[in-house]
Write a protein that holds these residues in place. Structure first.
Motif, PDB file in Angstrom:
ATOM      1  N   VAL A  13      21.006  29.368  15.743  1.00 41.93           N
ATOM      2  CA  VAL A  13      19.696  29.306  14.777  1.00 41.93           C
ATOM      3  C   VAL A  13      19.908  28.330  13.866  1.00 41.93           C
ATOM      4  N   GLY A  14      20.828  28.024  13.026  1.00 41.86           N
ATOM      5  CA  GLY A  14      20.302  27.728  11.590  1.00 41.86           C
ATOM      6  C   GLY A  14      19.853  25.913  11.923  1.00 41.86           C
ATOM      7  N   ILE A  15      21.118  25.515  12.910  1.00 36.43           N
ATOM      8  CA  ILE A  15      20.891  24.260  13.227  1.00 36.43           C
ATOM      9  C   ILE A  15      19.287  24.197  14.025  1.00 36.43           C
ATOM     10  N   LEU A  16      19.072  25.132  14.778  1.00 35.87           N
ATOM     11  CA  LEU A  16      17.638  25.717  15.280  1.00 35.87           C
ATOM     12  C   LEU A  16      16.948  25.012  13.952  1.00 35.87           C
ATOM     13  N   PHE A  17      16.944  26.322  13.172  1.00 39.25           N
ATOM     14  CA  PHE A  17      15.791  26.017  11.822  1.00 39.25           C
ATOM     15  C   PHE A  17      15.251  25.579  11.171  1.00 39.25           C
ATOM     16  N   CYS A  18      16.625  24.453  10.947  1.00 41.62           N
ATOM     17  CA  CYS A  18      16.908  23.356  10.642  1.00 41.62           C
ATOM     18  C   CYS A  18      15.686  22.339  11.004  1.00 41.62           C
ATOM     19  N   LEU A  19      16.521  22.045  12.383  1.00 41.54           N
ATOM     20  CA  LEU A  19      15.704  20.681  13.009  1.00 41.54           C
ATOM     21  C   LEU A  19      13.397  21.407  12.687  1.00 41.54           C
ATOM     22  N   ALA A  23      11.111  19.532  11.780  1.00 42.55           N
ATOM     23  CA  ALA A  23       9.539  18.806  12.374  1.00 42.55           C
ATOM     24  C   ALA A  23       8.275  19.056  11.648  1.00 42.55           C
ATOM     25  N   GLY A  24       8.447  20.559  11.034  1.00 43.92           N
ATOM     26  CA  GLY A  24       6.865  20.406  10.452  1.00 43.92           C
ATOM     27  C   GLY A  24       7.192  19.679   9.368  1.00 43.92           C
ATOM     28  N   SER A  25       7.817  19.758   8.650  1.00 40.72           N
ATOM     29  CA  SER A  25       7.291  18.978   6.900  1.00 40.72           C
ATOM     30  C   SER A  25       7.096  17.342   7.418  1.00 40.72           C
ATOM     31  N   LEU A  26       7.714  17.268   9.077  1.00 37.59           N
ATOM     32  CA  LEU A  26       6.857  15.265   9.353  1.00 37.59           C
ATOM     33  C   LEU A  26       5.552  15.614   9.746  1.00 37.59           C
ATOM     34  N   PHE A  27       5.317  16.719  10.840  1.00 36.54           N
ATOM     35  CA  PHE A  27       4.558  16.835  11.096  1.00 36.54           C
ATOM     36  C   PHE A  27       2.596  17.637   9.768  1.00 36.54           C
ATOM     37  N   TYR A  28       3.239  17.782   9.141  1.00 42.35           N
ATOM     38  CA  TYR A  28       2.371  18.198   7.652  1.00 42.35           C
ATOM     39  C   TYR A  28       2.366  16.541   6.503  1.00 42.35           C
ATOM     40  N   SER A  29       3.466  15.878   6.785  1.00 39.37           N
ATOM     41  CA  SER A  29       3.179  14.863   5.892  1.00 39.37           C
ATOM     42  C   SER A  29       2.294  13.884   7.035  1.00 39.37           C
ATOM     43  N   TRP A  30       2.280  13.752   8.607  1.00 36.04           N
ATOM     44  CA  TRP A  30       1.183  13.101   8.875  1.00 36.04           C
ATOM     45  C   TRP A  30      -0.427  13.824   9.193  1.00 36.04           C
TER      46      TRP A  30
END
Length: 260
Positions: A13-19, A23-30
């Protein structure tokens, strides 16, 4: 065993949350970068329009965006020669209108400038009834004050026409001691010596005899003193000129050359 499994699930779960966070940060940045690029493109287009000459902008607006033709429409050759000719004619019209305005201003300035050759149309003034400038009064005309302010202030249009007719008759060597405007006929009758204007009427006596008599007469005072009694009886001296109304009258507009 359960402890190990539970521990692995927490790690998963921790790893999934980090991923997901990455991904959300990258999408928001794009997404933010894309918005900035669109704003930058619109700004460049706006600045380019500001720098484009007005003639090119109008040409682009007339031409319209390129694209497929609408259904039922066909290419129509634009008459470029006619357009150039129309532009030339428009320019010539504008130039001629500007020249006319300049000429009108110059004329007004020259008329209002002291020391020029321009002079009043008439030293007596202008008719308030549209008859134009008052005519010059002959030096031997009996009524020298006919066009002064006191006289003209009490004149109606018929009185002014009478005065104009009298002045013109005087310049022709005909002295009219007065004149009468008969509105029913629209004519002016000058009062002249030995000239008589009459109307006839008749009555029937008890025997059925018809008698004709002069019911109206217009004569010069001197003529009336000498011949009035005979004129009433229908007797006219050979020295008299006799007119039956409406004969003998003067059409003032035709006589004076005035528009009706």
């Amino acid at each position: 065993m359960w402890r190990t499994l539970f521990s692995n699930r927490l790690v998963f779960v921790g790893i999934l949350f980090c991923l997901l966070s990455i991904a959300g940060s990258l999408f928001y940045s794009w997404h933010v970068e894309r918005g900035l690029r669109e704003d930058e493109a619109r700004t460049k287009q706006f600045l380019q329009q500001l720098e484009t000459p007005a003639e090119e902008v109008r040409a682009q607006q007339v031409a319209g965006p390129a694209g497929p033709e609408k259904a039922g429409q066909a290419d129509v050759p634009f008459p470029a020669g006619d357009l150039a000719q129309t532009a030339d004619e428009t320019a010539e019209t504008l130039v001629s209108e500007d020249a006319a305005l300049v000429d009108a201003d110059a004329a007004l300035f020259s008329e209002g400038t002291p020391g020029t050759d321009a002079s009043p149309v008439s030293p007596y003034g202008v008719s308030p009834y549209g008859f134009g400038p008052y005519p010059e009064v002959p030096p031997d005309f009996p009524e020298q004050d006919v066009w002064d302010e006191i006289s003209t202030s009490s004149m109606g249009p018929e009185h002014e026409l009478i005065a104009r007719v009298q002045i013109k008759l005087w310049t022709q060597g005909i002295w009219a001691g007065g004149a009468v405007f008969k509105s029913g006929y629209g004519l002016i009758y000058p009062i002249l010596p030995d000239v008589v204007y009459i109307s006839w009427d008749e009555y029937v006596d008890e025997n059925g005899t018809v008698h004709r008599y002069v019911s109206r007469q217009l004569t010069h005072p001197e003529t009336a003193d000498r011949y009035e009694a005979d004129i009433d009886k229908g007797i006219f001296a050979p020295t008299l000129t006799v007119y039956e109304f409406p004969d003998g009258g003067i059409d003032p507009y035709e006589f004076l050359g005035l528009p009706r």
